[in-house]
Scaffold this active site. Structure first.
Site, PDB file in Angstrom:
ATOM      1  N   CYS A   1       0.809  -1.219   0.000  1.00 17.73           N
ATOM      2  CA  CYS A   1       0.000   0.000   0.000  1.00 17.73           C
ATOM      3  C   CYS A   1       0.848   1.277   0.000  1.00 17.73           C
ATOM      4  CB  CYS A   1      -0.980  -0.009   1.168  1.00 17.73           C
ATOM      5  SG  CYS A   1      -0.244  -0.511   2.721  1.00 17.73           S
ATOM      6  N   TYR A   2       2.103   1.145   0.402  1.00 18.57           N
ATOM      7  CA  TYR A   2       3.006   2.301   0.436  1.00 18.57           C
ATOM      8  C   TYR A   2       4.304   1.932  -0.291  1.00 18.57           C
ATOM      9  CZ  TYR A   2      -0.002   4.440   3.979  1.00 18.57           C
ATOM     10  OH  TYR A   2      -1.052   4.990   4.643  1.00 18.57           O
TER      11      TYR A   2
END
Ligand code: SF4
Ligand code: SF4
Lengths: 401, 141
Positions: free
Chosen positions: A140-141
């Site tokens: 997600c990052y």
């Protein structure tokens, strides 16, 4: 104890422009002249102030999301490490952090020219600060690296959150050894060459409300030139210490944890400082209003330097070794005269806390209140205090009559 | 052994000669350059700290002067940055001459340059770094 007015009533007077405010310095001569009863009837609020190095300080900053997104795990601001062990782009920059490249005391006494406190000051001054961030990357990052210049305007939130400020009284530091020592209390010359103290004394917030009758969690204050709040009692808060008859602690006692919006602050009241041979610290300006709700509260706020005692501590032995023991007690009136007597020797004194700037803060807060820009708050919870049977001195009682 | 800070002024016609090299080679003089510049008229000036044995030093001075270089004593000045000063008072017990002093009972700190002996002790003792040393040559540059 007769109640004179409520905080609500004071705020109504502030709204009408009728409030009467005096600083903790001005109130002393007013009480001397007119006595406690009359002064308490006339004055609604007493403002206090202090401006000293407060190491236990720092700022939470939300650096804002990048595209692609990043979960920053190591963050540097102008080469100073900011703690990133919280959510993705939140960091905490501590006042005393120094760059990993600083030689510190390997080059004794270290100069400590730049650190976290200076990063905070640079941000407050609107200067650009170099951000370097790295990450291990997640689904997600995904982003792993970021380097860019930022200013205080570029970040989302930035607030000072100081775990321990406003020490209620403090040691007077001396050095009995035969070599100069470099401490957080400044440079101490050998053979009792000087005595350094660090409190605004009669202007200091917690010395004017020694039993925390009005200052509590949620109290709105002046912080670094902006508005802040008492968030909690500070670390090492210890109200159970010896006190003089007027209830004032004779040694370090209560402390405050403070919070406030960095974006409102300015470097006249928030300053990075370098303590030779010790490290970096943040000089923080704090002003706390004391509502005169009763005569008793005014009597506490009317304390003067002559009525506040501080212990003289040897920083070459008793302090570092933690053995306790003091070399005597002196009043802030003695300290401000420029010399004190320790072990029969006349010792010149110096302060690390700025009394003129403390006075300026108390006056600034006074003008905010008078102009209606600052109202008073009711604490949402009390600070831990001590049961102390206060006896005001005879002198004080006579003046009252 | 001599160690001295001086200002060297080079007229335009000699400015390109390698004086510092010659000082080291011929006279064993170590020159630590603190500041150097050449003005639009092609005249150079340099603030240097020279260190050498006594005899070498006087030989070096003769050499410089015979080549048209003007050697001036360096005036150093302490500058108190009033805006940066937080009025804490930490410097007053460090200053040996009371050039930095506290007015009582106001507790305001001031600096009196006439009393300052440029010992530089206050520079690193000031937590706010509000005191600086500046080198001034004869023209006060
Ligand atoms: S240079 Fe020395 S004499 Fe001058 S102000 Fe600083 S401490 Fe005092
Ligand atoms: S130590 Fe520095 S900041 Fe403090 S009074 Fe002296 S010059 Fe000012």
């Amino acid at each position: 104890m007769k109640k004179l007015r409520s905080i609500k009533e004071i705020n109504e007077k502030i709204a009408k422009g009728q409030v009467v405010v005096a600083t903790a310095e001005e109130i002393i001569s007013m009480v001397e002249e007119h006595g406690v009863e009359e002064t308490a009837r006339r004055v609604d609020v007493v403002t206090t102030g202090t401006f000293g190095p407060m190491c236990s300080s720092g700022a939470f900053i939300n650096l804002g999301h990048t595209t692609p997104r990043m979960r920053m795990s190591k963050v540097y601001l102008n080469g100073v490490n900011a703690y990133a062990g919280i959510a993705a782009v939140d960091v905490f920059i501590g006042a005393t952090e120094i760059p990993e490249t600083d030689p510190a005391n390997t080059n004794y006494p270290g100069e400590f020219n730049y650190g976290g406190a200076h990063v905070i000051e640079d941000l407050v001054n609107g200067k650009e600060v170099f951000l370097e961030a790295s990450s291990y990357g997640t689904d997600c990052y995904p982003r792993r690296k970021l380097e860019k210049w930022i200013t205080l305007d570029d970040v989302n939130e930035a607030y000072l959150f100081n775990p321990r400020n406003c020490y209620q009284n403090y040691n007077v530091a001396v050095n009995t050894s035969d070599k100069t020592i470099y401490t957080y209390m400044g440079i101490l010359k050998p053979h009792l060459g000087n005595a350094n103290y660090c409190s605004a004394g009669q202007l200091s917030p917690l010395l004017n409300d020694p039993l925390f009758k009005t200052i509590g969690i949620g109290t709105k204050i002046f912080l670094g030139g902006g508005i802040g709040y008492v968030a909690w009692y500070g670390t090492q808060h210890n109200p159970n210490v010896p006190r003089t008859d007027n209830g004032v602690p004779r040694t370090g006692a209560g402390t405050l944890a403070l919070i406030g919006d960095l974006k409102q602050m300015n470097s006249r009241f928030l300053r990075g400082v370098s303590l030779l041979g010790y490290g970096v610290s943040l000089q923080v300006g704090v002003g706390v209003p004391i509502p005169v709700l009763s005569e008793e509260i005014l009597r506490f706020a009317a304390v003067s330097d002559a009525g506040i005692m501080a212990p003289v501590v040897d920083y070459s032995e008793a302090y570092p070794q933690g053995t306790g023991g003091i070399l005597g007690e002196v009043s802030y009136a003695d300290l401000k005269s420029g010399k004190i007597i320790v072990q029969g020797k006349e010792v010149p004194t110096a302060s690390l806390s700025s009394y003129p700037r403390a006075r300026e803060i108390a006056l600034e807060l006074k003008s905010w209140i008078e102009k209606g820009d600052f109202t008073l708050t009711e604490p949402v919870a009390s600070l831990p205090s001590a049961d102390f049977p206060v006896q005001f001195s005879r002198e004080n009682k006579q003046k009252e009559e | 052994m001599i160690r001295q800070k001086v200002v060297l002024r080079f007229p335009a016609d000699v400015v390109e000669q390698p004086f510092i090299y010659t000082l080291a080679k011929k006279f064993n003089v170590t020159a630590n350059i603190l500041k150097a510049n050449i003005n639009p008229r092609k005249e150079g000036s340099m603030v240097v700290e020279l260190s050498a044995e006594d005899e070498d030093y006087s030989g070096a001075m003769d050499y410089l002067q015979s080549h048209g270089v003007i050697v001036l004593p360096l005036a150093q000045q302490i500058v108190w940055l009033e805006d940066r000063c937080t009025q804490c008072g930490a410097c007053v017990v460090i200053c040996p001459t009371n050039a930095l002093w506290v007015k009582r009972p106001e507790m305001t700190v001031s600096f009196c340059s006439e009393k300052c002996v440029v010992c530089e002790r206050c520079l690193k003792a000031c937590p706010a770094r509000a005191i600086e040393a500046r080198y001034l040559d004869e023209e006060g540059e």
